[in-house]
Design a protein around this motif. Sequence first.
Motif, PDB file in Angstrom:
ATOM      1  N   PHE A 286      52.392  -0.637 -67.155  1.00 29.10           N
ATOM      2  CA  PHE A 286      53.255  -1.755 -66.751  1.00 29.10           C
ATOM      3  C   PHE A 286      54.615  -1.715 -67.457  1.00 29.10           C
ATOM      4  O   PHE A 286      55.651  -2.023 -66.848  1.00 29.10           O
ATOM      5  CB  PHE A 286      52.556  -3.085 -67.035  1.00 29.10           C
ATOM      6  CG  PHE A 286      51.451  -3.404 -66.076  1.00 29.10           C
ATOM      7  CD1 PHE A 286      51.733  -3.729 -64.756  1.00 29.10           C
ATOM      8  CD2 PHE A 286      50.126  -3.361 -66.485  1.00 29.10           C
ATOM      9  CE1 PHE A 286      50.714  -4.013 -63.864  1.00 29.10           C
ATOM     10  CE2 PHE A 286      49.104  -3.649 -65.601  1.00 29.10           C
ATOM     11  CZ  PHE A 286      49.393  -3.969 -64.281  1.00 29.10           C
ATOM     12  N   SER A 287      54.638  -1.356 -68.730  1.00 26.99           N
ATOM     13  CA  SER A 287      55.903  -1.376 -69.454  1.00 26.99           C
ATOM     14  C   SER A 287      56.850  -0.287 -68.965  1.00 26.99           C
ATOM     15  O   SER A 287      58.058  -0.527 -68.799  1.00 26.99           O
ATOM     16  CB  SER A 287      55.658  -1.238 -70.961  1.00 26.99           C
ATOM     17  OG  SER A 287      54.990  -0.028 -71.269  1.00 26.99           O
ATOM     18  N   ILE A 288      56.322   0.902 -68.693  1.00 30.35           N
ATOM     19  CA  ILE A 288      57.195   1.971 -68.200  1.00 30.35           C
ATOM     20  C   ILE A 288      57.591   1.719 -66.746  1.00 30.35           C
ATOM     21  O   ILE A 288      58.699   2.088 -66.323  1.00 30.35           O
ATOM     22  CB  ILE A 288      56.507   3.331 -68.368  1.00 30.35           C
ATOM     23  CG1 ILE A 288      56.300   3.625 -69.847  1.00 30.35           C
ATOM     24  CG2 ILE A 288      57.329   4.439 -67.728  1.00 30.35           C
ATOM     25  CD1 ILE A 288      57.580   3.646 -70.664  1.00 30.35           C
ATOM     26  N   ALA A 289      56.725   1.060 -65.966  1.00 29.32           N
ATOM     27  CA  ALA A 289      57.122   0.656 -64.612  1.00 29.32           C
ATOM     28  C   ALA A 289      58.361  -0.227 -64.674  1.00 29.32           C
ATOM     29  O   ALA A 289      59.272  -0.108 -63.842  1.00 29.32           O
ATOM     30  CB  ALA A 289      55.978  -0.087 -63.929  1.00 29.32           C
ATOM     31  N   GLY A 347      56.915  -7.100 -78.704  1.00 31.00           N
ATOM     32  CA  GLY A 347      57.833  -6.226 -77.967  1.00 31.00           C
ATOM     33  C   GLY A 347      57.862  -6.519 -76.485  1.00 31.00           C
ATOM     34  O   GLY A 347      58.929  -6.537 -75.863  1.00 31.00           O
ATOM     35  N   LEU A 348      56.696  -6.772 -75.893  1.00 27.26           N
ATOM     36  CA  LEU A 348      56.646  -7.087 -74.459  1.00 27.26           C
ATOM     37  C   LEU A 348      57.340  -8.415 -74.160  1.00 27.26           C
ATOM     38  O   LEU A 348      58.037  -8.541 -73.139  1.00 27.26           O
ATOM     39  CB  LEU A 348      55.197  -7.139 -73.987  1.00 27.26           C
ATOM     40  CG  LEU A 348      54.460  -5.796 -73.917  1.00 27.26           C
ATOM     41  CD1 LEU A 348      52.968  -6.014 -73.708  1.00 27.26           C
ATOM     42  CD2 LEU A 348      55.030  -4.916 -72.796  1.00 27.26           C
ATOM     43  N   THR A 349      57.158  -9.379 -75.038  1.00 21.37           N
ATOM     44  CA  THR A 349      57.830 -10.663 -74.835  1.00 21.37           C
ATOM     45  C   THR A 349      59.343 -10.520 -74.918  1.00 21.37           C
ATOM     46  O   THR A 349      60.080 -11.069 -74.094  1.00 21.37           O
ATOM     47  CB  THR A 349      57.335 -11.684 -75.886  1.00 21.37           C
ATOM     48  OG1 THR A 349      55.922 -11.838 -75.770  1.00 21.37           O
ATOM     49  CG2 THR A 349      58.003 -13.029 -75.683  1.00 21.37           C
ATOM     50  N   ALA A 350      59.819  -9.764 -75.916  1.00 19.89           N
ATOM     51  CA  ALA A 350      61.260  -9.542 -76.060  1.00 19.89           C
ATOM     52  C   ALA A 350      61.817  -8.809 -74.842  1.00 19.89           C
ATOM     53  O   ALA A 350      62.883  -9.168 -74.313  1.00 19.89           O
ATOM     54  CB  ALA A 350      61.540  -8.747 -77.332  1.00 19.89           C
ATOM     55  N   ALA A 351      61.105  -7.773 -74.371  1.00 17.07           N
ATOM     56  CA  ALA A 351      61.574  -7.016 -73.212  1.00 17.07           C
ATOM     57  C   ALA A 351      61.611  -7.891 -71.965  1.00 17.07           C
ATOM     58  O   ALA A 351      62.551  -7.812 -71.160  1.00 17.07           O
ATOM     59  CB  ALA A 351      60.673  -5.806 -72.984  1.00 17.07           C
ATOM     60  N   SER A 352      60.602  -8.738 -71.780  1.00 14.37           N
ATOM     61  CA  SER A 352      60.566  -9.616 -70.617  1.00 14.37           C
ATOM     62  C   SER A 352      61.736 -10.598 -70.634  1.00 14.37           C
ATOM     63  O   SER A 352      62.395 -10.820 -69.607  1.00 14.37           O
ATOM     64  CB  SER A 352      59.236 -10.371 -70.584  1.00 14.37           C
ATOM     65  OG  SER A 352      59.114 -11.126 -69.401  1.00 14.37           O
ATOM     66  N   CYS A 353      62.023 -11.154 -71.807  1.00 17.50           N
ATOM     67  CA  CYS A 353      63.172 -12.071 -71.915  1.00 17.50           C
ATOM     68  C   CYS A 353      64.478 -11.343 -71.637  1.00 17.50           C
ATOM     69  O   CYS A 353      65.380 -11.887 -70.980  1.00 17.50           O
ATOM     70  CB  CYS A 353      63.190 -12.702 -73.311  1.00 17.50           C
ATOM     71  SG  CYS A 353      61.830 -13.847 -73.634  1.00 17.50           S
ATOM     72  N   GLY A 354      64.601 -10.109 -72.143  1.00 14.06           N
ATOM     73  CA  GLY A 354      65.812  -9.335 -71.886  1.00 14.06           C
ATOM     74  C   GLY A 354      66.020  -9.058 -70.407  1.00 14.06           C
ATOM     75  O   GLY A 354      67.148  -9.142 -69.890  1.00 14.06           O
ATOM     76  N   ALA A 462      55.301  -8.828 -68.423  1.00  9.65           N
ATOM     77  CA  ALA A 462      54.387  -9.946 -68.678  1.00  9.65           C
ATOM     78  C   ALA A 462      52.961  -9.575 -68.282  1.00  9.65           C
ATOM     79  O   ALA A 462      51.988 -10.000 -68.927  1.00  9.65           O
ATOM     80  CB  ALA A 462      54.849 -11.183 -67.908  1.00  9.65           C
ATOM     81  N   ALA A 463      52.808  -8.761 -67.224  1.00 13.11           N
ATOM     82  CA  ALA A 463      51.478  -8.344 -66.786  1.00 13.11           C
ATOM     83  C   ALA A 463      50.789  -7.455 -67.819  1.00 13.11           C
ATOM     84  O   ALA A 463      49.560  -7.326 -67.817  1.00 13.11           O
ATOM     85  CB  ALA A 463      51.576  -7.606 -65.451  1.00 13.11           C
ATOM     86  N   ALA A 464      51.575  -6.834 -68.703  1.00  9.70           N
ATOM     87  CA  ALA A 464      50.997  -5.987 -69.748  1.00  9.70           C
ATOM     88  C   ALA A 464      50.446  -6.795 -70.918  1.00  9.70           C
ATOM     89  O   ALA A 464      49.701  -6.249 -71.746  1.00  9.70           O
ATOM     90  CB  ALA A 464      52.051  -5.000 -70.256  1.00  9.70           C
ATOM     91  N   LEU A 465      50.795  -8.082 -71.005  1.00 13.79           N
ATOM     92  CA  LEU A 465      50.356  -8.885 -72.150  1.00 13.79           C
ATOM     93  C   LEU A 465      48.838  -9.016 -72.258  1.00 13.79           C
ATOM     94  O   LEU A 465      48.282  -8.901 -73.357  1.00 13.79           O
ATOM     95  CB  LEU A 465      51.023 -10.264 -72.103  1.00 13.79           C
ATOM     96  CG  LEU A 465      52.527 -10.281 -72.401  1.00 13.79           C
ATOM     97  CD1 LEU A 465      53.115 -11.653 -72.099  1.00 13.79           C
ATOM     98  CD2 LEU A 465      52.781  -9.918 -73.869  1.00 13.79           C
ATOM     99  N   PRO A 466      48.095  -9.275 -71.145  1.00 19.80           N
ATOM    100  CA  PRO A 466      46.633  -9.331 -71.285  1.00 19.80           C
ATOM    101  C   PRO A 466      46.032  -8.030 -71.799  1.00 19.80           C
ATOM    102  O   PRO A 466      45.068  -8.049 -72.592  1.00 19.80           O
ATOM    103  CB  PRO A 466      46.157  -9.643 -69.864  1.00 19.80           C
ATOM    104  CG  PRO A 466      47.318 -10.314 -69.209  1.00 19.80           C
ATOM    105  CD  PRO A 466      48.524  -9.657 -69.784  1.00 19.80           C
TER     106      PRO A 466
END
Length: 489
Positions: A286-289, A347-354, A462-466
Amino acid sequence: MTAPPVPLLATARAPARRTGLILAACCVSQFMTVLDASVVNVALPVIADELRFSRAGLQWVNSAYTLAVCGFLLLGGRLADLYGQRRMFLCGIGLFTAASAVGGFAGDPALLVMARAFQGLGAAVMTPATLAVLGTTFTGPAERARAYGAWGATSGAAGAAGVLLGGVIAQWFSWRWSLWINVPIGLALFAAVRCGVPATPGRDRVRLDLAGAATVTLGLMALVYGIAESPARGWGDPRTIGSLAAAAVLLAAFLTLQARPGRQPLVPLGIFRNRTVSAANLVAFFSIAALFSTFYFLTLMLQQVLGYSPLETGLSYLPLSLGIAAGGFGIAPHLPRLGPRPVLLTGLTAASCGLLWLSAAGPDATFAADLLGPTLLLGVGMGAVINATTNAATHGLPVHQAGLASGLLNTTRQLGSALGLVVLATLSGARISDGLAAGRNAVDASSAGYGLALSTAALFTAAALPAALAVPVRRGSRPSRGGAPKLSA
């Protein structure tokens, strides 16, 4: 009966003076392979004019590379385990360098596409070997975190740097230098690996699973081909349906083969019982997508909405590149103590906000007010995520599965980037078409479409958080002397 794992310290311990050279070689190799996935993007219009590509054929300059990389990564990782990491590292470098030279001299579309495919094959052999070499060279948790941090930061920053370098080449040089630049780097890298990376013995008593290799390679190639063709042909096109159906049959056959008792499988399915490895691969998908789709849509927004030149577009990626490097290197000293879970969540939260912040940029956006902050935030978050997923995806595995874990992680990333781009391109294209049909001008319609793509990319993170929550936490703050810290749920 499988051969016992080769003891780690007996085969892969490099003298201390060599570790810097090994780390540099692995990072340069990864930089070169990721760079080539994006460096030609800016030059595609020039390539189309000079070599007379058709509109449909031009996409294969990139798709041929992606198809080969994704299809052969698992096989490349297993080859490193079976026949020696340095040997396969050198084979990958040689193939990649030779294909780059041939592609730079291409005088027709067919030769360029073929060269790009062989570049992808070289990258598929080289990339898992780099992670395997790092994993067997840097054995302590702290030093491994730093090494993976450098590799991950290099990997993420290379995608953004490819746009910058592509802009410079497109504006001041021939597009051919986007391929030729790999030749001197590849030759120097070959010498560095030959002299600096210690040889690891192969596993002579383990045979290559040819049936498994054939089914997974062809299955992954069919899957990526169907995904890549779907935007132009549609999901209902017979070619798209046929490719995806073939992928389903081949991958099902692969899983069946791997599960049969008494075999020496290409991918032992027991690896997925390692919760850390499975969860880390989901996070990577999900993050690289999100990240690699951002490279595509941000480039379009900068040029088609804000009117940036190719060089200005490339320079605009500097904050993102620096942010990824800062996030990857900055978190490395703390990762053994914190463990991957809190790093991934932050990191995922920061990237999502960005990404959400970036999606709000419109035709009147300025670099300082609307682009600098979100690209830095996205970069720092993604740098931390790449480092943590690399550590988690290889945690607790024996040395003889290092290449397998590396190939699996990179295959997951390639699939994420391919599928993520298709999904976002479909949504973006529909929004742009609706805007034009409603009478909006092209700039405003494009801005709305690219903004939708970037905000949807935020949903990917955000989908990567779970999945990040499923990564076990560290037990204790200090790693044990014998290896990585233990994990608990």
